[in-house]
Design a protein around this motif. Sequence first.
Motif, mmCIF file in Angstrom:
data_model
loop_
_atom_site.group_PDB
_atom_site.id
_atom_site.type_symbol
_atom_site.label_atom_id
_atom_site.label_comp_id
_atom_site.label_asym_id
_atom_site.label_seq_id
_atom_site.Cartn_x
_atom_site.Cartn_y
_atom_site.Cartn_z
ATOM 1 N N ALA A 200 0.825 -1.208 0.000
ATOM 2 C CA ALA A 200 0.000 0.000 0.000
ATOM 3 C C ALA A 200 0.859 1.258 0.000
ATOM 4 N N ALA A 201 1.916 1.259 0.808
ATOM 5 C CA ALA A 201 2.789 2.437 0.869
ATOM 6 C C ALA A 201 3.500 2.654 -0.459
ATOM 7 N N GLN A 202 3.986 1.574 -1.060
ATOM 8 C CA GLN A 202 4.650 1.699 -2.355
ATOM 9 C C GLN A 202 3.672 2.140 -3.433
ATOM 10 N N GLY A 203 2.480 1.568 -3.412
ATOM 11 C CA GLY A 203 1.468 1.959 -4.389
ATOM 12 C C GLY A 203 1.045 3.404 -4.231
ATOM 13 N N ARG A 204 0.957 3.872 -2.987
ATOM 14 C CA ARG A 204 0.607 5.277 -2.744
ATOM 15 C C ARG A 204 1.655 6.202 -3.349
ATOM 16 N N ALA A 205 2.938 5.857 -3.126
ATOM 17 C CA ALA A 205 4.009 6.700 -3.659
ATOM 18 C C ALA A 205 3.989 6.725 -5.189
ATOM 19 N N GLN A 206 3.824 5.574 -5.786
ATOM 20 C CA GLN A 206 3.806 5.510 -7.255
ATOM 21 C C GLN A 206 2.591 6.230 -7.824
ATOM 22 N N THR A 207 1.452 6.109 -7.151
ATOM 23 C CA THR A 207 0.243 6.772 -7.643
ATOM 24 C C THR A 207 0.374 8.289 -7.568
ATOM 25 N N ALA A 211 0.298 10.890 -10.578
ATOM 26 C CA ALA A 211 -0.622 12.034 -10.583
ATOM 27 C C ALA A 211 0.137 13.340 -10.765
ATOM 28 N N ARG A 212 1.319 13.434 -10.193
ATOM 29 C CA ARG A 212 2.138 14.639 -10.379
ATOM 30 C C ARG A 212 2.552 14.798 -11.840
ATOM 31 N N ASP A 213 2.938 13.705 -12.483
ATOM 32 C CA ASP A 213 3.282 13.776 -13.906
ATOM 33 C C ASP A 213 2.095 14.244 -14.739
ATOM 34 N N ALA A 214 0.919 13.715 -14.397
ATOM 35 C CA ALA A 214 -0.283 14.123 -15.138
ATOM 36 C C ALA A 214 -0.565 15.608 -14.921
ATOM 37 N N ALA A 215 -0.380 16.086 -13.694
ATOM 38 C CA ALA A 215 -0.604 17.500 -13.412
ATOM 39 C C ALA A 215 0.409 18.371 -14.137
ATOM 40 N N ILE A 216 1.660 17.927 -14.218
ATOM 41 C CA ILE A 216 2.690 18.682 -14.949
ATOM 42 C C ILE A 216 2.307 18.793 -16.416
ATOM 43 N N GLU A 217 1.831 17.706 -16.969
ATOM 44 C CA GLU A 217 1.418 17.732 -18.379
ATOM 45 C C GLU A 217 0.247 18.676 -18.590
ATOM 46 N N ALA A 218 -0.714 18.638 -17.642
ATOM 47 C CA ALA A 218 -1.867 19.530 -17.769
ATOM 48 C C ALA A 218 -1.435 20.992 -17.639
ATOM 49 N N GLU A 219 -0.547 21.274 -16.733
ATOM 50 C CA GLU A 219 -0.064 22.638 -16.602
ATOM 51 C C GLU A 219 0.712 23.077 -17.839
ATOM 52 N N ALA A 220 1.468 22.175 -18.418
ATOM 53 C CA ALA A 220 2.218 22.513 -19.633
ATOM 54 C C ALA A 220 1.256 22.891 -20.755
ATOM 55 N N ARG A 221 0.189 22.157 -20.895
ATOM 56 C CA ARG A 221 -0.799 22.511 -21.937
ATOM 57 C C ARG A 221 -1.415 23.874 -21.648
ATOM 58 N N GLU A 222 -1.703 24.145 -20.378
ATOM 59 C CA GLU A 222 -2.294 25.441 -20.033
ATOM 60 C C GLU A 222 -1.310 26.578 -20.296
#
Length: 231
Positions: A200-207, A211-222
């Motif tokens: 669970a701890a490892q999965g939380r970190a990876q998730t 999510a941070r990568d997805a947010a970076i991509e969304a911010e880049a598009r904006e």
Amino acid sequence: MAAAATASVAIGTMAAAPAQAQFGFGGIVYDPTNYASNVLQAARALEQINNQIAQIQNQAASLVNEAKNLASLPVSTLSTLQQQVDQTRRLLGEAQRIAYDVQSVQQAFEGRYKGAALTGDHAQMVANANARWEDSAGAFEDALRVQAGVVGNLDGTRTSIDTLVGASQSASGALAAAQAGNQLLALQSQQLADLTAAVAAQGRAQTLDAARDAAIEAEARERFRRFRGRN
């Protein structure tokens, strides 16, 4: 003639008497038939007594076996097991930034990972990006701490297994053997709990990192959209 008649009567009387072998010894009459009957009765009485003694011995042996079966296991690893479980729970409870809680996760994602958090002004974007990085870094640190705790429990687990297996093999009764088996099952459950916590701890970190990568991509598009709008 009278004497002959008297002798004939006496002989007839002796012939009609029962044939019993009796012998006199010093005035005491010995009857072999009666003696044999008495010996047989005594032998039967002795046999009954022996049977009763055997029954008592069997009952005593049964009581001893029942006492062994009811004897409790002389060792217990439950306190060590509880300490290991508490340690793992404490490490999970010390999760940084985003806890293992549905409401906490929802609030964090609403505030830093989607929606208005990705379309604010430049200062807000930078602040949210830093917050997301801290989320990811903290989650990876938490995962490492949980994994270290799980590995630290292995020594105690191995000692408990050796103790319980030895106690089970030398158990004097069914109850002690069952108790040893129950403690081994509890130990197995604790190991599964540790494994679940580590996953669970490892999965939380990876998730969170994904999510941070997805947010970076969304911010880049904006940012790109805003750049095009200025030009």
